[in-house]
Enzyme design. Structure first.
Site, mmCIF file in Angstrom:
data_model
loop_
_atom_site.group_PDB
_atom_site.id
_atom_site.type_symbol
_atom_site.label_atom_id
_atom_site.label_comp_id
_atom_site.label_asym_id
_atom_site.label_seq_id
_atom_site.Cartn_x
_atom_site.Cartn_y
_atom_site.Cartn_z
ATOM 1 N N ARG A 1 0.835 -1.210 0.000
ATOM 2 C CA ARG A 1 0.000 0.000 0.000
ATOM 3 C C ARG A 1 0.874 1.265 0.000
ATOM 4 N NH1 ARG A 1 -5.154 -0.896 3.650
ATOM 5 N NH2 ARG A 1 -5.108 -2.807 2.451
ATOM 6 N N ARG B 1 -2.942 6.431 1.742
ATOM 7 C CA ARG B 1 -3.446 7.573 2.525
ATOM 8 C C ARG B 1 -2.410 8.267 3.384
ATOM 9 N NH1 ARG B 1 -8.350 5.700 5.883
ATOM 10 N NH2 ARG B 1 -7.395 3.632 5.712
ATOM 11 N N ARG C 1 -7.225 12.117 -3.883
ATOM 12 C CA ARG C 1 -8.406 11.383 -3.431
ATOM 13 C C ARG C 1 -9.545 12.336 -3.068
ATOM 14 N NH1 ARG C 1 -12.005 9.066 -2.291
ATOM 15 N NH2 ARG C 1 -12.363 7.229 -0.998
ATOM 16 N N ASP D 1 -7.323 -2.188 -6.681
ATOM 17 C CA ASP D 1 -7.879 -2.807 -5.480
ATOM 18 C C ASP D 1 -8.199 -4.263 -5.795
ATOM 19 O OD1 ASP D 1 -9.148 -1.853 -2.691
ATOM 20 O OD2 ASP D 1 -10.348 -3.475 -3.538
ATOM 21 N N TYR E 1 -14.869 -11.284 1.399
ATOM 22 C CA TYR E 1 -15.463 -9.942 1.311
ATOM 23 C C TYR E 1 -16.825 -9.976 0.622
ATOM 24 C CZ TYR E 1 -11.185 -7.598 2.876
ATOM 25 O OH TYR E 1 -10.122 -7.162 3.614
#
Lengths: 357, 357
Positions: B27, B31, B40, B76, B153
């Site tokens: 990652r 963020r 974003r 993703d 998921y």
């Protein structure tokens, strides 16, 4: 009622010979039982914990339904942070939440460990009442959360997938973290001794948040405190001429911790569902009792698949030095009939000499 | 731009000699970077994934900041469920959410795997663009989620501490679960081959939800599909006369899976922070490259403590057959300077012959 020392669970914990494997279920008095949900609809979670008659009633609910080999006093690991002055509420759907998570400047403001036996005397009362009602039929398990596990909730403020806020303290504020863990250790020692004084016949320490630690962090911030709790509780019980009860440690997700824990004075080591029985045994050696490790989700299967899972588990662990259990607390949407199947299968298969050695 | 085969990362993946340890960060475009948050704030998460110019721009952000040994295409793992017809939205603070989680009756309605390369052509476009911009400087990693991780998921609908809804399918509906996993496997094979065709030089398969499985469930519902993906992707690349790129598998929380994975054709096995380097090496043997495993929270420490953690990690893994990384995706509140310290420490310490063998 004087506790019996020949209970199946106590014998297994001490490594004595048993004619069948004892079994209990983590969170066995809980939301999967309609009679628990009924009680819970009338009272707040922590009100139940704090009302000895209610805690006793709920402790006995699963014992009346299933032929379990132990009861575990109904309470919560977060009563210690509460006793040290923190507010904890039970948030529907989310679990326990601290409205004001612990800040750096709060550590010095926590109460002294010495207040714990007074503040938590309601747990001792619940234990006294329950031991009386059990009439020596099965032993009562007392318990506490391990210091790192409590610290993780206190700092994070709630459950988390990473506990990164609490872990950040270990890296950024190691000295303060040790101070906090020491306070929690002292509290837990007093709390566990008080539980035995009230009648608990075996104690479990839940290191539920072991899984967030690295092996290094575990060695530094968890293991020394777990050891101190076990050694000091046993020494104090001896000094007080109380029975030196067996102690269980359950490091959830702590596969990396099993070998180190086998060198402590805990009698029983709990294992979650992620480890093969044979691997667990080879990591802890022959001198500890193992407890666990059925996947809680195995109880979603039908009768035949639960029985098959139990059979494989018993084959893996063998009959001696083993206590059957789930590898984690039971989930709320499990059918109680599946618990009956689980408990019955453990007893039935393990008492057939041909099946399990 | 023809890919170079002598990149540090590719050499380490193949077990060739290196003069320093390669490093990238799971990652790494995320963020914790202000330039990512800026981008974003202007676009929805999946809009970025679906816009090759934006995905390329974000892929390159960390590479411009740090001397990383690989870029990983920004995307993703849930683009596969999307391609099969499921809606996925990125919920602020919660992560990806399926407004309509998969129901039993929905499995038959999922699209055929054959649609995947067309629907996800935007990823291939992003890869082409990025490989061009990288000009062969460092390799580009392609990736996909492993079938069980995607299934978890899709059925659960969101992140979970137990994934008990998804796991209940494995116990209650094993045949249907296998059908779903097979569909996801076929999709993933086509997707990964398409990524190499577009220019990806190494592939990682994320089994991020391994930790919820038992060893038995892993052997039944994860391992066969992971194996099939690796074997079939490599065979297809060979048949298509494309480069047979190295493949990485990362079973998060899957300490119990390492030994079995060492017998597959994956070249690299990722390990999280819960396992000692020496234990990981003894479980996988000498013939695989290991990747990992710094605790993401170690980046909360100061410079000296990060450097010390890197030094210990390098000492544990050695220099050969090793790719440095975190043991999980980087957390959003990490200071980018700490990433710089981490990357620099890996390169510096591992190029000092006296320090690391």
């Amino acid at each position: 009622m004087a506790p019996k020392s020949n209970h199946l669970l106590l014998k297994a914990a001490r490594g004595e010979e048993v004619d069948k494997v004892p079994v209990w279920v983590m969170r066995q008095a809980g939301r999967y039982l309609p009679e628990f949900r009924e009680e819970r609809s009338k009272s707040d979670f922590f009100t139940i914990c704090q009302t000895p008659e209610l805690a006793c009633k709920i402790t006995l609910q699963p014992v009346e339904r299933f032929p379990l080999d132990a009861a575990i006093i109904f309470s919560d690991i977060l009563v210690i942070p509460q006793a040290l002055g923190m507010e904890v509420i039970m948030q529907p759907g989310e679990g326990p939440v601290f409205p004001n998570p612990l800040k750096i400047s709060d550590v010095a403001k926590l109460s002294e460990a010495s207040v714990v036996p007074d503040v938590l005397s309601y747990v001792f009362d619940a234990i006294r009442l329950t031991v009386d009602k059990l009439s020596g039929r099965i032993p009562l398990i007392g318990f506490a959360g391990a210091p790192w596990t409590l610290m993780a909730y206190m700092v994070e403020g709630k459950g988390s997938k990473t506990f990164s806020a609490a872990k950040s303290w270990l890296y950024k504020h190691p000295v303060l973290s040790h101070q906090l863990l020491e306070r929690l250790t002292e509290s837990t020692i007093l709390y566990l001794v008080g539980q035995v004084q009230a009648g608990a016949q075996i104690l479990q320490v839940f290191e539920s948040n072991a899984e967030y630690l690295t092996p290094d962090l575990f060695r530094t911030f968890a293991l020394p405190y777990l050891q101190k709790i076990c050694d000091t509780v046993k020494q104090k019980l001896k000094d007080m001429e109380l029975p030196v009860v067996p102690m269980i440690v359950f490091p959830k997700g702590g596969h990396f911790a099993l070998s180190a824990l086998s060198k402590t004075n805990y009698d029983v080591i709990g294992v979650d569902w992620t480890i093969e029985p044979s691997v667990a045994r080879s990591l802890v050696g022959p001198n500890k009792t193992l407890q666990g490790n059925l996947d809680p989700c195995a109880l979603y299967g039908d009768k035949a698949s639960i029985e098959e899972a139990v059979r494989r588990m018993l084959e893996g662990f063998g009959r001696s030095r083993y206590i059957a259990n789930l590898g984690h607390g039971i989930y709320p949407d499990v059918n109680p009939d599946s618990v009956a199947t689980f408990v019955d299968a453990v007893h039935r298969f393990s008492s057939q000499p041909a099946t399990i050695s």
